[in-house]
Design a protein around this motif. Sequence first.
Motif, short mmCIF file in Angstrom:
data_model
loop_
_atom_site.label_atom_id
_atom_site.label_comp_id
_atom_site.label_asym_id
_atom_site.label_seq_id
_atom_site.Cartn_x
_atom_site.Cartn_y
_atom_site.Cartn_z
N UNK A 107 0.99 -0.99 -0.41
CA UNK A 107 0.46 -0.06 0.40
C UNK A 107 0.93 1.05 -0.03
N UNK A 108 1.90 1.29 0.90
CA UNK A 108 2.85 3.02 0.83
C UNK A 108 4.06 1.93 0.52
N UNK A 109 4.55 1.90 -0.48
CA UNK A 109 5.56 0.34 -1.77
C UNK A 109 7.30 1.90 -1.11
N UNK A 140 1.15 7.59 -2.41
CA UNK A 140 0.55 8.19 -3.29
C UNK A 140 1.82 9.22 -3.46
N UNK A 141 2.90 9.35 -3.10
CA UNK A 141 3.70 10.03 -4.30
C UNK A 141 4.03 9.96 -5.71
N UNK A 142 4.25 11.07 -6.67
CA UNK A 142 4.26 10.00 -8.09
C UNK A 142 5.92 10.03 -8.11
N UNK A 143 6.71 11.13 -7.88
CA UNK A 143 8.38 11.35 -7.46
C UNK A 143 8.55 9.99 -6.79
N UNK A 144 8.49 9.65 -6.58
CA UNK A 144 8.65 8.32 -5.39
C UNK A 144 7.72 6.61 -6.30
N UNK A 161 2.80 -4.07 -11.11
CA UNK A 161 2.32 -2.76 -11.30
C UNK A 161 2.74 -2.36 -10.35
N UNK A 162 3.43 -0.79 -11.06
CA UNK A 162 3.12 0.46 -9.89
C UNK A 162 1.82 1.00 -10.19
N UNK A 163 1.33 1.52 -9.17
CA UNK A 163 0.75 2.48 -8.82
C UNK A 163 0.56 3.81 -8.34
N UNK A 164 0.02 5.03 -8.87
CA UNK A 164 -0.23 5.85 -8.40
C UNK A 164 -1.22 6.69 -7.30
N UNK A 165 -1.80 6.02 -6.48
CA UNK A 165 -3.29 6.95 -5.19
C UNK A 165 -2.73 6.71 -4.00
N UNK A 437 0.07 14.23 -14.03
CA UNK A 437 1.51 13.65 -13.77
C UNK A 437 1.47 12.98 -14.79
N UNK A 438 2.40 12.85 -15.01
CA UNK A 438 2.91 11.55 -16.35
C UNK A 438 3.37 9.79 -14.95
N UNK A 439 3.13 9.08 -16.05
CA UNK A 439 2.17 8.31 -15.29
C UNK A 439 4.26 7.16 -15.61
#
Length: 455
Positions: A107-109, A140-144, A161-165, A437-439
């Motif tokens: 969840x918070x990878x 949650x952090x797009x850069x991270x 798979x990496x997701x940004x939520x 934000x770029x995926x």
Amino acid sequence: SLRVSLACSHAKEILHCLKEKYFRELQDLEVDGQKVEMPQSLSWYPEELAWHTNLSRKILRKSPQLEKFHQFLVSETECGNISRQEAVSMIPPLLLDVSPHHKILDMCAAPGSKTAQLIEMLHADMNVPFPKGFVIANDVDNKRCYLLVHQAKRLNSPCIMVVNHDASSIPNLQIDVDGRKEILFYDRILCDVPCSGDGTMRKNIDVWKKWTTQNSLQLHGLQLRIATRGVEQLAEGGRMVYSTCSLNPIENEAVIASLLEKSQGALELADVSSELPGLKRMPGITKWKVMLKDGQWFEEWKDVPSNRQTQIRPTMFPVKDEEKLKAMNLERCLRILPHHQNTGGFFVAVLIKKSPMPWNKRQPKVHQKLPQKTGDTEVTAANSGNGSDCIIEEPRLAENEESKKIQELQNSDAEQKKKEGVCGPPPSKKMKLFGFKEDPFVFLPEDDPLFLPIQ
């Protein structure tokens, strides 16, 4: 600390090279007048694949005697055979008990050391080149998220798979099962939530400057929301590990106790005392106080003045009911203290889901036939006792009486739900949109003209 990958086909050869060549060269070695301590294996990590050393990065990079050792570590790290990782952060993935077929959510990878460990555990069985399981790594952090992508690239695994939520409102995913859409529930969930980080005081100087008791009060609500969202997405019989690098009970036992209380028996703390033998640990605590930044202490929620009830919440206090407290088994939580084995401070709790959460249970539908109007009379359906419906004619009700009857039906429906123990969902935090934000990844459909040359 460093860890040799479980998924590496030649892990034993790398371990032999470390022990017989590079570690032996460290014997009787002095750098800047100080004797270098020999690396020690972590006794609780399987197959001696994790080692702890006091060598800092500065010494490794600048010491000519350690140049070959440094080059070896860099090359093996880049190809995914070795990972540098804090010793205590290796514990949560191990307690997840991952198998190659498991569907896993982190969840918070970020930054991704635990995610990499989970991927390695999926590939641990060399007889299964392409495991059926996978890891969905969220942050949650797009850069991270790009750090997660970097970790995934090192391991060359198709199972990530990496997701940004926002983890507290991460959406459900749907999967295709025999031609129908179903919600994806995960077999294993790692919930390593944001925390105040007071367990890292030995290595993180900033904690000494910035830490206050207010930190935990501000994070408690977020931690509880993330953990709640995690157990909602956990499959029945699945296992979720909640962890922090803090020793503050408001961020640890208070969150677990609140989660167990509102689960109404759907969750239980797993007894992992027999797992990871050799790991020195302390049991979870059951009594604590809540402290404000100005030094005020509170033992119970009723003692908190009204002007402080926005900072302190009822879920921060220990459970007073002795029977409830005993049933929670909070002593099954793990507290890793820094001085026990020269590590950082850490908290781990392993939760098992026995049944759906109360607010996720399907509410029974009340099959009541509404009155049917025919002219000046009202027709209602009633059961005659032999399985068939008989028609009863009643005088037409006035408008106010009709609305009153509908209200009574709604009230009886609500009372029925209360009796069956069905409650509403906890308040959820809405996902924030931060603009474009770029995926980290771009997914192409199979019929895309760009896909064929890439393939």
